[in-house]
Design a protein around this motif. Structure first.
Motif: not given
Lengths: 371, 371
Positions: A212, A285, A303-308, A310-313
């Motif tokens: 993260e 997901q 939520e945390r998995q989604t954000q990470l 997405q951050a990794c495109r």
């Protein structure tokens, strides 16, 4: 992530501990000039190597060959077309005939240079030529570095059945040089990150935290962050495989987090629409949603998995997901469990469990949540 | 031979001790009516068996299938043409596709009913389907009973290279019923005796004595003598294999007594001219002569061996033997020894040694002694 670990220099080695089948994974950025010495240290005096590579990484394969070729070590090279169709019995036979023609014997060594396809194919060739000869892996994709380099699974496909024929065959050495990925397209590289993130979710909360904090550097392929991510992934997988080398205890199943969904997505979308790592990203997901529906974890995990991701495109939804088509695929996939749907689901970041006999209606809901 | 051993009843079991890959060899005359119980005892509850048999033993294969088929155990049957050409990649693929089509999975069991060809082929299929499933051997030739049922070697041929592809894969159970040989032609049966006699020469002088005393009964296929001979052969081979399962220490090489000559005879005479056991018989004669020439043993070894082989109606000379053609084959065969001729040679009945760097002129003399 503070790279303050004693081993976190430019180079480090992960030992995969499997008794008399143990082997080292060497991780570096730019150490391939020293691969000849590493080979000699691991294999002793060797007179014949058969280097099998993906056609797409020919320059890297030639560079490796140039490093190891010597007056005492003969190196023969075979190029294999890129892509899953090369994992065929026809290609397998072609390589075996080629090895025989090149005078390979029990003391020869097979060196695989490429991604998962080449590792699986060349690994099975090594496992079965003369009833098994030594094998070295030089992975050139992120997915192969963090996944295929640990576990000893080799294999080829029958028509309609992936990895249906093969062997458990451990390498003598895995040589990871992140420079090998220089020409890897961004989409392929990023898809490998899905498996990296998977290790954080299933086994290592601190690693997930680090990912993260360093997602941007990871996307930019920062060498130090990348080596750290590869090493932690290999350590996670080596821990799991060490407890269940031949997939008999069930422990190894946790590595399939997100994969039951992913395989069904790949099968119904048509192989090739999504890269494997992209399907795994979406599958994780769906699995996290299913865990929340079943009250196994709180929504913060998703939520945390989604954000990470997405951050990794990485993709987190698959608009074409067709639950009605995916369910039968999942049922077939799980035939070992007497036709009952089983999933690896998170209870928190860093821990997953095998959950049996899941209601298909819940699975459909989870799929629909990520269309 | 006085069958006064406690285990020498109508049935006996030899345990092949290989740690967690140990398995029993059940030896009987007429116990196949109890194979279903033996299978369940060894494998536990099993729901799917794939029986692969030599076309020549279809009635025996059907009888075995009828015994084990039940409401809870489905048995699929595949017939494979007799003969060495069936050990091909094409036949291998055909069997794998058939297994997939019949719904085989990791818990299915492969049962091989036939001689060495079927054991080698079906064994490699079992070793590689789904990265290895359980395997049971029901040998129907004497050669397979005393040779292929111990050792775990499986494999198929590449064009021009026997057993070049395969795996070490141990069975869960070997079921030997001497009644399976009822329809075996005399020549095939007798050729298996060459390997039986081999165990006496390489490992067990008392067994050799017993064979001398009972050669007539053996030729007549006396069930009691036959079971004893099979059991002692399996015990000898199990001892050797137990010390060197994967052919790494060199110990296992003693099983090749007579075989370097035999392979060269087979290759130059054209495969099919002689049965394998017949070539081994002549090869052992050449090896014993070579040992005498090199002052490793006294001429009595050859005399006793000659008499026993003749009493078992085995050939002891090969008039067409062509030393000039055989030597290059032997050199190729031994490439693992850096091009130097190496032989397993007797020092006395019951003991052999590996002798390296033998002068080709001596080898020629030994060949000529048995033309």
């Amino acid at each position: 992530m503070k790279p303050d670990l004693a081993t976190d220099r430019d180079e480090s080695t992960v030992l995969v501990d499997l008794g008399d089948r143990s082997y080292p994974i060497h991780i570096s950025t730019g150490a391939t000039g020293r691969i000849a010495a590493a080979l000699e240290k691991t294999l002793g005096q060797t007179s014949h190597a058969l280097l099998i590579h993906d056609a797409a990484v020919e320059p890297w394969a030639e560079a490796v060959a140039a490093q190891i070729r010597s007056d005492t070590l003969r190196v023969d090279i075979a190029s294999v077309p890129s892509g899953e169709p090369s994992k065929s019995i026809a290609q397998y036979q072609e390589l075996l005939d080629w090895m025989l023609e090149r005078g390979a014997d029990r003391r020869s060594v097979v060196i695989a240079v490429g991604g998962g396809v080449i590792g699986d194919l060349a690994g099975f060739v090594a496992a079965s030529f003369a009833r098994g000869i030594r094998f070295v892996q030089v992975p050139t994709t992120l997915l192969a570095m963090v996944d295929s380099s640990v576990g000893g699974k080799t294999g080829i496909n029958l028509s309609g059945a992936k990895n249906m024929v093969g062997a458990f065959w451990q390498p003598e050495l895995v040589w990871i040089d992140t420079l090998a990925m220089k020409t890897l397209p961004d989409r392929s590289y990023l898809s490998g990150l899905a498996e990296v993130i998977k290790y954080g979710v299933i086994d290592d909360a601190a690693f997930f935290d680090d990912l993260e904090s360093n997602a941007a550097a990871l996307v930019e392929r920062d060498p130090e962050v990348l080596r750290y991510a590869i090493r932690q992934s290999c350590l996670s997988k080596a821990r799991v495989v060490g407890e269940d080398e031949r997939e008999t205890s069930g422990r190894r199943a946790i590595l399939n987090y997100g994969h039951t969904f992913a395989h069904a997505i790949e099968a119904t979308a048509g192989y090739g629409t999504l890269l494997h790592g992209e399907a795994v990203s979406i599958g994780m997901q769906m699995a996290a949603s299913l865990a929340i529906q079943l009250d196994l974890c709180d929504p913060g995990v998703l939520e945390r998995q989604t954000q990470l991701l997405q951050a990794c495109r990485l993709p987190i939804t698959f608009p074409a997901a067709d639950a009605a088509a995916m369910l039968p695929v999942m049922m077939r996939d799980k035939k070992v469990a007497h036709g009952k749907l089983r999933f690896i689901l998170p209870t928190k970041i860093g821990h997953v469990e095998l959950v049996g006999d899941v209601d298909p209606a819940e699975v459909e809901t989870a799929i629909r949540a990520h269309r």
